[in-house]
Design an enzyme around this catalytic site. Structure first.
Site, PDB file in Angstrom:
ATOM      1  N   ASP A  59     -47.693  17.407 -23.289  1.00  6.24           N
ATOM      2  CA  ASP A  59     -47.849  15.957 -23.176  1.00  6.24           C
ATOM      3  C   ASP A  59     -46.457  15.324 -23.229  1.00  6.24           C
ATOM      4  O   ASP A  59     -45.807  15.315 -24.280  1.00  6.24           O
ATOM      5  CB  ASP A  59     -48.712  15.450 -24.347  1.00  6.24           C
ATOM      6  CG  ASP A  59     -48.824  13.930 -24.336  1.00  6.24           C
ATOM      7  OD1 ASP A  59     -49.412  13.376 -25.287  1.00  6.24           O
ATOM      8  OD2 ASP A  59     -48.308  13.296 -23.376  1.00  6.24           O
ATOM      9  N   SER A 126     -45.153   1.995  -6.833  1.00  4.72           N
ATOM     10  CA  SER A 126     -46.325   1.704  -6.014  1.00  4.72           C
ATOM     11  C   SER A 126     -46.184   0.347  -5.348  1.00  4.72           C
ATOM     12  O   SER A 126     -45.566  -0.563  -5.895  1.00  4.72           O
ATOM     13  CB  SER A 126     -47.581   1.714  -6.894  1.00  4.72           C
ATOM     14  OG  SER A 126     -48.689   1.203  -6.192  1.00  4.72           O
ATOM     15  N   THR A 128     -48.257  -1.629  -5.332  1.00  9.20           N
ATOM     16  CA  THR A 128     -48.982  -2.563  -6.218  1.00  9.20           C
ATOM     17  C   THR A 128     -48.039  -3.619  -6.801  1.00  9.20           C
ATOM     18  O   THR A 128     -48.439  -4.735  -7.102  1.00  9.20           O
ATOM     19  CB  THR A 128     -49.621  -1.750  -7.371  1.00  9.20           C
ATOM     20  OG1 THR A 128     -50.496  -0.780  -6.801  1.00  9.20           O
ATOM     21  CG2 THR A 128     -50.401  -2.631  -8.317  1.00  9.20           C
ATOM     22  N   TYR A 151     -52.021  -1.015 -15.019  1.00  7.19           N
ATOM     23  CA  TYR A 151     -51.428   0.075 -14.221  1.00  7.19           C
ATOM     24  C   TYR A 151     -50.259  -0.471 -13.402  1.00  7.19           C
ATOM     25  O   TYR A 151     -49.151   0.075 -13.449  1.00  7.19           O
ATOM     26  CB  TYR A 151     -52.482   0.694 -13.295  1.00  7.19           C
ATOM     27  CG  TYR A 151     -51.848   1.429 -12.138  1.00  7.19           C
ATOM     28  CD1 TYR A 151     -51.775   0.857 -10.875  1.00  7.19           C
ATOM     29  CD2 TYR A 151     -51.263   2.681 -12.327  1.00  7.19           C
ATOM     30  CE1 TYR A 151     -51.141   1.514  -9.836  1.00  7.19           C
ATOM     31  CE2 TYR A 151     -50.634   3.337 -11.293  1.00  7.19           C
ATOM     32  CZ  TYR A 151     -50.575   2.743 -10.042  1.00  7.19           C
ATOM     33  OH  TYR A 151     -49.936   3.382  -9.016  1.00  7.19           O
ATOM     34  N   LYS A 155     -45.849   0.187 -13.456  1.00  5.11           N
ATOM     35  CA  LYS A 155     -44.928   0.480 -12.346  1.00  5.11           C
ATOM     36  C   LYS A 155     -43.794  -0.553 -12.308  1.00  5.11           C
ATOM     37  O   LYS A 155     -42.628  -0.220 -12.143  1.00  5.11           O
ATOM     38  CB  LYS A 155     -45.677   0.505 -11.011  1.00  5.11           C
ATOM     39  CG  LYS A 155     -46.689   1.634 -10.901  1.00  5.11           C
ATOM     40  CD  LYS A 155     -46.065   2.996 -11.160  1.00  5.11           C
ATOM     41  CE  LYS A 155     -47.038   4.129 -10.994  1.00  5.11           C
ATOM     42  NZ  LYS A 155     -46.440   5.438 -11.364  1.00  5.11           N
ATOM     43  N   TYR A 178     -45.090   3.811  -3.225  1.00  7.32           N
ATOM     44  CA  TYR A 178     -46.099   4.393  -2.328  1.00  7.32           C
ATOM     45  C   TYR A 178     -47.053   3.317  -1.845  1.00  7.32           C
ATOM     46  O   TYR A 178     -47.494   2.490  -2.663  1.00  7.32           O
ATOM     47  CB  TYR A 178     -46.944   5.437  -3.049  1.00  7.32           C
ATOM     48  CG  TYR A 178     -46.197   6.516  -3.794  1.00  7.32           C
ATOM     49  CD1 TYR A 178     -46.771   7.109  -4.899  1.00  7.32           C
ATOM     50  CD2 TYR A 178     -44.944   6.941  -3.401  1.00  7.32           C
ATOM     51  CE1 TYR A 178     -46.118   8.107  -5.603  1.00  7.32           C
ATOM     52  CE2 TYR A 178     -44.275   7.928  -4.088  1.00  7.32           C
ATOM     53  CZ  TYR A 178     -44.858   8.509  -5.184  1.00  7.32           C
ATOM     54  OH  TYR A 178     -44.192   9.486  -5.888  1.00  7.32           O
ATOM     55  N   ARG A 232     -54.698  -1.817   4.752  1.00  8.96           N
ATOM     56  CA  ARG A 232     -53.778  -1.049   3.933  1.00  8.96           C
ATOM     57  C   ARG A 232     -52.939  -0.149   4.826  1.00  8.96           C
ATOM     58  O   ARG A 232     -53.266   0.061   5.990  1.00  8.96           O
ATOM     59  CB  ARG A 232     -54.560  -0.158   2.940  1.00  8.96           C
ATOM     60  CG  ARG A 232     -55.357  -0.921   1.895  1.00  8.96           C
ATOM     61  CD  ARG A 232     -54.478  -1.582   0.881  1.00  8.96           C
ATOM     62  NE  ARG A 232     -55.261  -2.215  -0.187  1.00  8.96           N
ATOM     63  CZ  ARG A 232     -55.815  -3.414  -0.111  1.00  8.96           C
ATOM     64  NH1 ARG A 232     -55.690  -4.130   1.014  1.00  8.96           N
ATOM     65  NH2 ARG A 232     -56.494  -3.925  -1.139  1.00  8.96           N
TER      66      ARG A 232
HETATM   67  C1  WQD Z   1     -58.342   0.820  -0.156  1.00 10.89           C
HETATM   68  C2  WQD Z   1     -59.280  -0.154   0.548  1.00 10.89           C
HETATM   69  C3  WQD Z   1     -60.824  -1.249  -0.912  1.00 10.89           C
HETATM   70  C4  WQD Z   1     -63.163   2.272  -2.010  1.00 10.89           C
HETATM   71  C5  WQD Z   1     -55.029   1.756  -5.092  1.00 10.89           C
HETATM   72  C6  WQD Z   1     -53.983   1.386  -6.086  1.00 10.89           C
HETATM   73  C7  WQD Z   1     -52.653   1.894  -5.606  1.00 10.89           C
HETATM   74  C8  WQD Z   1     -52.763   3.366  -5.390  1.00 10.89           C
HETATM   75  C9  WQD Z   1     -53.841   3.656  -4.339  1.00 10.89           C
HETATM   76  C10 WQD Z   1     -52.169   4.709  -7.285  1.00 10.89           C
HETATM   77  C11 WQD Z   1     -59.480  -1.435  -0.247  1.00 10.89           C
HETATM   78  C12 WQD Z   1     -61.552  -0.372   0.093  1.00 10.89           C
HETATM   79  C13 WQD Z   1     -62.195   1.440  -1.458  1.00 10.89           C
HETATM   80  C14 WQD Z   1     -64.528   2.121  -1.625  1.00 10.89           C
HETATM   81  C15 WQD Z   1     -63.885   0.338  -0.145  1.00 10.89           C
HETATM   82  N1  WQD Z   1     -53.079   4.005  -6.603  1.00 10.89           N
HETATM   83  N2  WQD Z   1     -62.563   0.500  -0.542  1.00 10.89           N
HETATM   84  N3  WQD Z   1     -64.834   1.150  -0.696  1.00 10.89           N
HETATM   85  O1  WQD Z   1     -56.838  -0.280  -3.903  1.00 10.89           O
HETATM   86  O2  WQD Z   1     -55.378  -0.134  -1.828  1.00 10.89           O
HETATM   87  O3  WQD Z   1     -54.738   1.117  -3.877  1.00 10.89           O
HETATM   88  O4  WQD Z   1     -55.060   3.137  -4.872  1.00 10.89           O
HETATM   89  O5  WQD Z   1     -51.017   4.875  -7.015  1.00 10.89           O
HETATM   90  O6  WQD Z   1     -51.686   1.610  -6.575  1.00 10.89           O
HETATM   91  O7  WQD Z   1     -53.925  -0.015  -6.174  1.00 10.89           O
HETATM   92  O8  WQD Z   1     -56.681   1.859  -2.553  1.00 10.89           O
HETATM   93  O9  WQD Z   1     -58.374   3.434  -1.683  1.00 10.89           O
HETATM   94  O10 WQD Z   1     -58.927   2.029  -3.733  1.00 10.89           O
HETATM   95  O11 WQD Z   1     -58.812   0.947  -1.501  1.00 10.89           O
HETATM   96  O12 WQD Z   1     -64.194  -0.534   0.682  1.00 10.89           O
HETATM   97  O13 WQD Z   1     -65.442   2.848  -2.092  1.00 10.89           O
HETATM   98  O14 WQD Z   1     -60.569   0.454   0.653  1.00 10.89           O
HETATM   99  O15 WQD Z   1     -61.517  -2.477  -1.080  1.00 10.89           O
HETATM  100  O16 WQD Z   1     -59.589  -2.502   0.681  1.00 10.89           O
HETATM  101  P1  WQD Z   1     -55.957   0.512  -3.028  1.00 10.89           P
HETATM  102  P2  WQD Z   1     -58.257   2.134  -2.415  1.00 10.89           P
END
Ligand code: WQD
Length: 339
Positions: A59, A126, A128, A151, A155, A178, A232
């Site tokens: 850890d 990220s 984010t 989260y 970052k 990312y 995205r």
């Molecule tokens: C992408 C799109 C959802 C699931 C997050 C974190 C980012 C990184 C990647 C860690 C969005 C849509 C999703 C579903 C859907 N994490 N979606 N149905 O939120 O862009 O990024 O994950 O590093 O920091 O913020 O990725 O894949 O969750 O969503 O419609 O069952 O897909 O609304 O528009 P996100 P995601």
């Protein structure tokens, strides 16, 4: 042979980066406490690379354990730090666990680079940090917006910790922001291993297509985008892994003037959720069941990267198209079914 410590090296992006480091002759030491992965990922790395890197299961947020590990690695050329809790929703439920783990591990590792500034440091950041950016594509000098989750805060503050540490102790670092890493290794021997119900889009798609989940819920189709669904920047995990090699080589070559540099890792192309679904169907020949659902709290409408700084500074661009990512993700899902 240069030695590199890869924290979270059994995780999704970490394991793909380990494969690329080994292919280029680096000696790799993995540290991973299996908080969000499984030990058999090491078998996948070994079967691709023909080498089984050393793996320490400790850890990193424990200062004593972290210092003991690093005391045995006095000549590291670099540390690539992936190990962190990364589930946006979970971070809202457990903020203190996220701050303890993500900040504790980062600071414990930076104690090493403070004492040995010849060891370069790469930090997983990220997109984010941008929140809903004011303009697209998003440049690295876009304003960092107040984090929408603990989260995201880990970052943003993580980058600040890097900058303050580098300024005080003279080490060099690169933070890689990312966008949305997806896909899997083309050998289908390593890939994304979401434990539990996938929160991210692509693993949910592949699990739904494999019959492990019900229909995909598309979170919102009333956004101000070309088809009403969020946009995205989906980037193949192998492209993301290669960017870490380029970043490490930039650091080892002593290029760049700032002690801490930031680069976006994206393709520069935005795709809507419906376009991702269509790409999956084209790539696999399978029809995906989905239904529209209410928007998900915290989602931004659109995010995709300006790729110019990474191209100029790292000499790197993403090369693998969305359909290839979907084909590789599906091949990995099928391989998992066979395990
Ligand atoms: C992408 C799109 C959802 C699931 C997050 C974190 C980012 C990184 C990647 C860690 C969005 C849509 C999703 C579903 C859907 N994490 N979606 N149905 O939120 O862009 O990024 O994950 O590093 O920091 O913020 O990725 O894949 O969750 O969503 O419609 O069952 O897909 O609304 O528009 P996100 P995601």
């Amino acid at each position: 042979m240069k030695s590199v410590l890869v924290t979270g090296g059994l995780g999704f992006i970490g394991s793909h980066t380990v494969v690329e480091l080994l292919a280029r002759g680096y000696r790799v030491v993995i540290v991973d406490n299996l908080a969000n992965t499984r030990a058999e990922v090491l078998d996948g790395i070994a079967s691709i690379s023909g080498q089984r890197p050393t793996w320490a299961n400790i850890d990193l947020a424990d200062p004593v354990a972290c210092r003991a590990l690093l005391a045995g690695l006095p000549e590291l050329a670099g540390i690539i730090h992936f190990a962190a809790h990364k589930a946006v929703g979970e971070s809202v439920q457990k903020p203190l666990a996220y701050y303890r783990n993500n900040f504790g591990s980062l600071v414990n590792l930076l104690d090493y680079t403070a004492e040995r500034p010849q060891c370069r440091f790469i930090f997983s950041s990220s997109c984010t940090v941008y929140g809903q950016a004011d303009s697209l594509p998003i440049r690295e000098d876009a304003p960092v917006k107040p984090a929408e989750s603990p989260y995201g805060n880990t970052k943003q503050v993580g980058e600040e910790i890097l900058r303050d540490g580098a300024r005080a102790h003279g080490f060099r670092a690169i933070a890689l922001r990312y966008f949305n890493p997806i896909g899997a290794h083309p050998t289908a021997r390593i890939g994304e291993l979401p434990l539990g119900v996938p929160q991210n889009l692509v693993p949910f798609i592949t699990q739904s297509a494999a019959g492990l989940r019900g229909a995909l819920k598309v979170f919102g189709n009333d956004y101000p985008t070309r088809d009403g669904t969020c946009i995205r920047d989906y980037i193949h995990v192998v492209d993301v892994a290669l960017a870490h090699i380029y970043a490490l080589e930039r650091l080892l070559a002593g290029k760049g003037s700032d002690p801490v540099e930031v680069f976006n890792l994206g393709t520069g192309t935005g795709s809507t959720v419906l376009e991702v679904i269509a790409a999956f169907e084209r790539a696999t020949g399978r029809k995906l069941q989905y239904e529209f659902a209410p928007r998900r709290a915290g989602d931004v409408v659109a995010a995709y990267a300006d790729t110019g700084k990474a191209a100029a500074g790292l000499g790197w661009r993403a090369e693998l198209p969305l359909e290839r990512s979907m084909a590789d993700a599906w091949r990995w899902q099928q391989a998992l079914a066979g395990k």
